[in-house]
Write a protein that holds these residues in place. Structure first.
Motif, PDB file in Angstrom:
ATOM      1  N   SER A  48       0.880  -1.174   0.000  1.00  0.00           N
ATOM      2  CA  SER A  48       0.000   0.000   0.000  1.00  0.00           C
ATOM      3  C   SER A  48       0.915   1.219   0.000  1.00  0.00           C
ATOM      4  O   SER A  48       1.313   1.707   1.046  1.00  0.00           O
ATOM      5  N   ASP A  49       1.268   1.669  -1.186  1.00  0.00           N
ATOM      6  CA  ASP A  49       2.251   2.731  -1.340  1.00  0.00           C
ATOM      7  C   ASP A  49       1.777   4.050  -0.754  1.00  0.00           C
ATOM      8  O   ASP A  49       0.599   4.385  -0.813  1.00  0.00           O
ATOM      9  N   PRO A  50       2.722   4.814  -0.199  1.00  0.00           N
ATOM     10  CA  PRO A  50       2.375   6.103   0.393  1.00  0.00           C
ATOM     11  C   PRO A  50       2.104   7.160  -0.666  1.00  0.00           C
ATOM     12  O   PRO A  50       2.405   6.977  -1.840  1.00  0.00           O
ATOM     13  N   GLU A  51       1.551   8.258  -0.221  1.00  0.00           N
ATOM     14  CA  GLU A  51       1.306   9.426  -1.066  1.00  0.00           C
ATOM     15  C   GLU A  51       2.406  10.443  -0.836  1.00  0.00           C
ATOM     16  O   GLU A  51       2.895  10.538   0.279  1.00  0.00           O
ATOM     17  N   PRO A  52       2.812  11.211  -1.805  1.00  0.00           N
ATOM     18  CA  PRO A  52       2.435  11.086  -3.209  1.00  0.00           C
ATOM     19  C   PRO A  52       3.120   9.866  -3.831  1.00  0.00           C
ATOM     20  O   PRO A  52       4.186   9.451  -3.394  1.00  0.00           O
ATOM     21  N   GLY A  53       2.493   9.309  -4.855  1.00  0.00           N
ATOM     22  CA  GLY A  53       3.039   8.138  -5.522  1.00  0.00           C
ATOM     23  C   GLY A  53       4.375   8.452  -6.186  1.00  0.00           C
ATOM     24  O   GLY A  53       4.541   9.509  -6.788  1.00  0.00           O
ATOM     25  N   SER A  54       5.333   7.538  -6.052  1.00  0.00           N
ATOM     26  CA  SER A  54       6.662   7.738  -6.633  1.00  0.00           C
ATOM     27  C   SER A  54       7.381   6.403  -6.708  1.00  0.00           C
ATOM     28  O   SER A  54       7.169   5.534  -5.869  1.00  0.00           O
ATOM     29  N   GLU A  55       8.263   6.249  -7.710  1.00  0.00           N
ATOM     30  CA  GLU A  55       9.103   5.062  -7.778  1.00  0.00           C
ATOM     31  C   GLU A  55      10.177   5.082  -6.687  1.00  0.00           C
ATOM     32  O   GLU A  55      10.882   4.108  -6.496  1.00  0.00           O
ATOM     33  N   LEU A  56      10.299   6.174  -5.973  1.00  0.00           N
ATOM     34  CA  LEU A  56      11.304   6.306  -4.922  1.00  0.00           C
ATOM     35  C   LEU A  56      10.767   5.938  -3.547  1.00  0.00           C
ATOM     36  O   LEU A  56      11.514   5.936  -2.570  1.00  0.00           O
ATOM     37  N   THR A  57       9.474   5.627  -3.471  1.00  0.00           N
ATOM     38  CA  THR A  57       8.864   5.254  -2.198  1.00  0.00           C
ATOM     39  C   THR A  57       7.983   4.029  -2.377  1.00  0.00           C
ATOM     40  O   THR A  57       7.468   3.761  -3.456  1.00  0.00           O
ATOM     41  N   ALA A  58       7.804   3.297  -1.290  1.00  0.00           N
ATOM     42  CA  ALA A  58       6.915   2.130  -1.283  1.00  0.00           C
ATOM     43  C   ALA A  58       6.437   1.917   0.144  1.00  0.00           C
ATOM     44  O   ALA A  58       7.074   2.380   1.094  1.00  0.00           O
ATOM     45  N   GLY A  59       5.333   1.226   0.279  1.00  0.00           N
ATOM     46  CA  GLY A  59       4.821   0.967   1.619  1.00  0.00           C
ATOM     47  C   GLY A  59       4.031  -0.315   1.688  1.00  0.00           C
ATOM     48  O   GLY A  59       3.566  -0.838   0.671  1.00  0.00           O
ATOM     49  N   TRP A  60       3.871  -0.802   2.905  1.00  0.00           N
ATOM     50  CA  TRP A  60       3.114  -2.011   3.167  1.00  0.00           C
ATOM     51  C   TRP A  60       2.341  -1.801   4.460  1.00  0.00           C
ATOM     52  O   TRP A  60       2.829  -1.150   5.396  1.00  0.00           O
ATOM     53  N   GLY A  61       1.119  -2.314   4.501  1.00  0.00           N
ATOM     54  CA  GLY A  61       0.312  -2.221   5.707  1.00  0.00           C
ATOM     55  C   GLY A  61      -0.121  -0.810   6.062  1.00  0.00           C
ATOM     56  O   GLY A  61      -0.125  -0.445   7.229  1.00  0.00           O
ATOM     57  N   ASP A  62      -0.505  -0.025   5.067  1.00  0.00           N
ATOM     58  CA  ASP A  62      -1.008   1.333   5.293  1.00  0.00           C
ATOM     59  C   ASP A  62      -0.112   2.155   6.217  1.00  0.00           C
ATOM     60  O   ASP A  62      -0.572   2.755   7.183  1.00  0.00           O
ATOM     61  N   GLY A  63       1.177   2.158   5.908  1.00  0.00           N
ATOM     62  CA  GLY A  63       2.122   2.981   6.659  1.00  0.00           C
ATOM     63  C   GLY A  63       2.891   2.250   7.739  1.00  0.00           C
ATOM     64  O   GLY A  63       3.751   2.844   8.377  1.00  0.00           O
ATOM     65  N   ALA A  64       2.602   0.969   7.963  1.00  0.00           N
ATOM     66  CA  ALA A  64       3.341   0.215   8.981  1.00  0.00           C
ATOM     67  C   ALA A  64       4.806   0.064   8.587  1.00  0.00           C
ATOM     68  O   ALA A  64       5.696   0.099   9.434  1.00  0.00           O
ATOM     69  N   ILE A  65       5.056  -0.092   7.290  1.00  0.00           N
ATOM     70  CA  ILE A  65       6.408  -0.235   6.752  1.00  0.00           C
ATOM     71  C   ILE A  65       6.509   0.697   5.552  1.00  0.00           C
ATOM     72  O   ILE A  65       5.721   0.582   4.615  1.00  0.00           O
ATOM     73  N   VAL A  66       7.457   1.624   5.585  1.00  0.00           N
ATOM     74  CA  VAL A  66       7.634   2.581   4.493  1.00  0.00           C
ATOM     75  C   VAL A  66       9.098   2.577   4.061  1.00  0.00           C
ATOM     76  O   VAL A  66       9.999   2.680   4.896  1.00  0.00           O
ATOM     77  N   LEU A  67       9.304   2.450   2.763  1.00  0.00           N
ATOM     78  CA  LEU A  67      10.646   2.468   2.182  1.00  0.00           C
ATOM     79  C   LEU A  67      10.795   3.727   1.353  1.00  0.00           C
ATOM     80  O   LEU A  67       9.894   4.082   0.597  1.00  0.00           O
ATOM     81  N   ARG A  68      11.938   4.408   1.511  1.00  0.00           N
ATOM     82  CA  ARG A  68      12.300   5.544   0.666  1.00  0.00           C
ATOM     83  C   ARG A  68      13.686   5.263   0.118  1.00  0.00           C
ATOM     84  O   ARG A  68      14.593   4.924   0.866  1.00  0.00           O
ATOM     85  N   CYS A  69      13.859   5.427  -1.159  1.00  0.00           N
ATOM     86  CA  CYS A  69      15.146   5.157  -1.809  1.00  0.00           C
ATOM     87  C   CYS A  69      15.750   6.464  -2.307  1.00  0.00           C
ATOM     88  O   CYS A  69      15.044   7.316  -2.841  1.00  0.00           O
ATOM     89  N   GLY A  70      17.074   6.583  -2.125  1.00  0.00           N
ATOM     90  CA  GLY A  70      17.753   7.794  -2.575  1.00  0.00           C
ATOM     91  C   GLY A  70      17.748   8.897  -1.540  1.00  0.00           C
ATOM     92  O   GLY A  70      17.905  10.068  -1.877  1.00  0.00           O
ATOM     93  N   VAL A 103      18.975   3.519   1.178  1.00  0.00           N
ATOM     94  CA  VAL A 103      17.590   3.052   1.226  1.00  0.00           C
ATOM     95  C   VAL A 103      17.174   3.110   2.695  1.00  0.00           C
ATOM     96  O   VAL A 103      17.838   2.538   3.555  1.00  0.00           O
ATOM     97  N   GLU A 104      16.082   3.796   2.948  1.00  0.00           N
ATOM     98  CA  GLU A 104      15.581   3.967   4.310  1.00  0.00           C
ATOM     99  C   GLU A 104      14.292   3.163   4.476  1.00  0.00           C
ATOM    100  O   GLU A 104      13.413   3.215   3.611  1.00  0.00           O
ATOM    101  N   VAL A 105      14.192   2.441   5.579  1.00  0.00           N
ATOM    102  CA  VAL A 105      12.970   1.703   5.907  1.00  0.00           C
ATOM    103  C   VAL A 105      12.527   2.153   7.290  1.00  0.00           C
ATOM    104  O   VAL A 105      13.264   2.021   8.269  1.00  0.00           O
ATOM    105  N   THR A 106      11.324   2.705   7.345  1.00  0.00           N
ATOM    106  CA  THR A 106      10.745   3.167   8.598  1.00  0.00           C
ATOM    107  C   THR A 106       9.634   2.200   8.990  1.00  0.00           C
ATOM    108  O   THR A 106       8.772   1.876   8.173  1.00  0.00           O
ATOM    109  N   LEU A 107       9.691   1.742  10.230  1.00  0.00           N
ATOM    110  CA  LEU A 107       8.693   0.809  10.749  1.00  0.00           C
ATOM    111  C   LEU A 107       7.874   1.501  11.828  1.00  0.00           C
ATOM    112  O   LEU A 107       8.406   2.335  12.564  1.00  0.00           O
TER     113      LEU A 107
END
Length: 165
Positions: A65-87, A130-134
């Motif tokens: 469940s990718d975060p807003e705003p949509g970007s190839e540099l971000t991704a998410g899972w579980g409505d914000g439980a796990i968020v990845l940002r690259c770069g 690559v950053e992963v926020t939990l």
């Protein structure tokens, strides 16, 4: 997954341009997380685009469940439980010789414990950060990194072979 609480020095070859903060909150169970999209140099953005194509549909059993705003540099899972940002920029904490790190399936990560929130991990020894926020449910669990390590290892080259899987 192995864990290490030994201090490790990290090369300071890349200076942080601007320290961006991830705002990985959500207002309701159905709301997507909102994050700051990184703005890396073109070579790093290309690595992030390759990573985006390799990311799994589920992490730690949570659906994508990718975060807003949509970007190839971000991704998410579980409505914000796990968020990845690259770069993302190099975190200042990487200059701290007492910084803690963990290793997950051949990828090393610096751990930052955040007051009132879950941990934040930033990859080390890679050509882009690559950053992963939990969220807080993962306060003592780096397990989601095991699902993300393979894609990171395949798409973001290591800069220090002796430190990579």
């Amino acid at each position: 997954m192995t864990s290490s609480h030994r201090p490790f020095g990290l090369p300071a070859a890349v200076a942080a341009a601007v320290l961006l903060s991830a705002a990985a909150g959500c207002s309701s169970p159905d709301a997507a997380a909102s994050v700051v999209v990184p703005s890396p140099p073109a070579k790093e953005a290309a690595l992030c685009q390759a990573l985006a194509k390799e990311l799994p549909d589920t992490v730690a059993g949570l659906a994508r469940s990718d975060p807003e705003p949509g970007s190839e540099l971000t991704a998410g899972w579980g409505d914000g439980a796990i968020v990845l940002r690259c770069g993302v920029p190099r975190p200042e904490k990487m200059s701290d010789p007492k910084a803690q790190g963990v290793s997950a399936n051949g990828v090393r990560w610096m751990l930052e414990r955040r007051e009132g929130a879950g941990p934040r991990f930033t990859s080390v020894y890679r050509r882009t950060y690559v950053e992963v926020t939990l969220d807080e449910r993962y306060a003592h669990d780096a397990g989601p990194l095991t699902d993300l390590a393979g894609p990171v290892e395949r798409t973001v080259p290591c800069t220090l072979k002796s430190e990579c899987g």
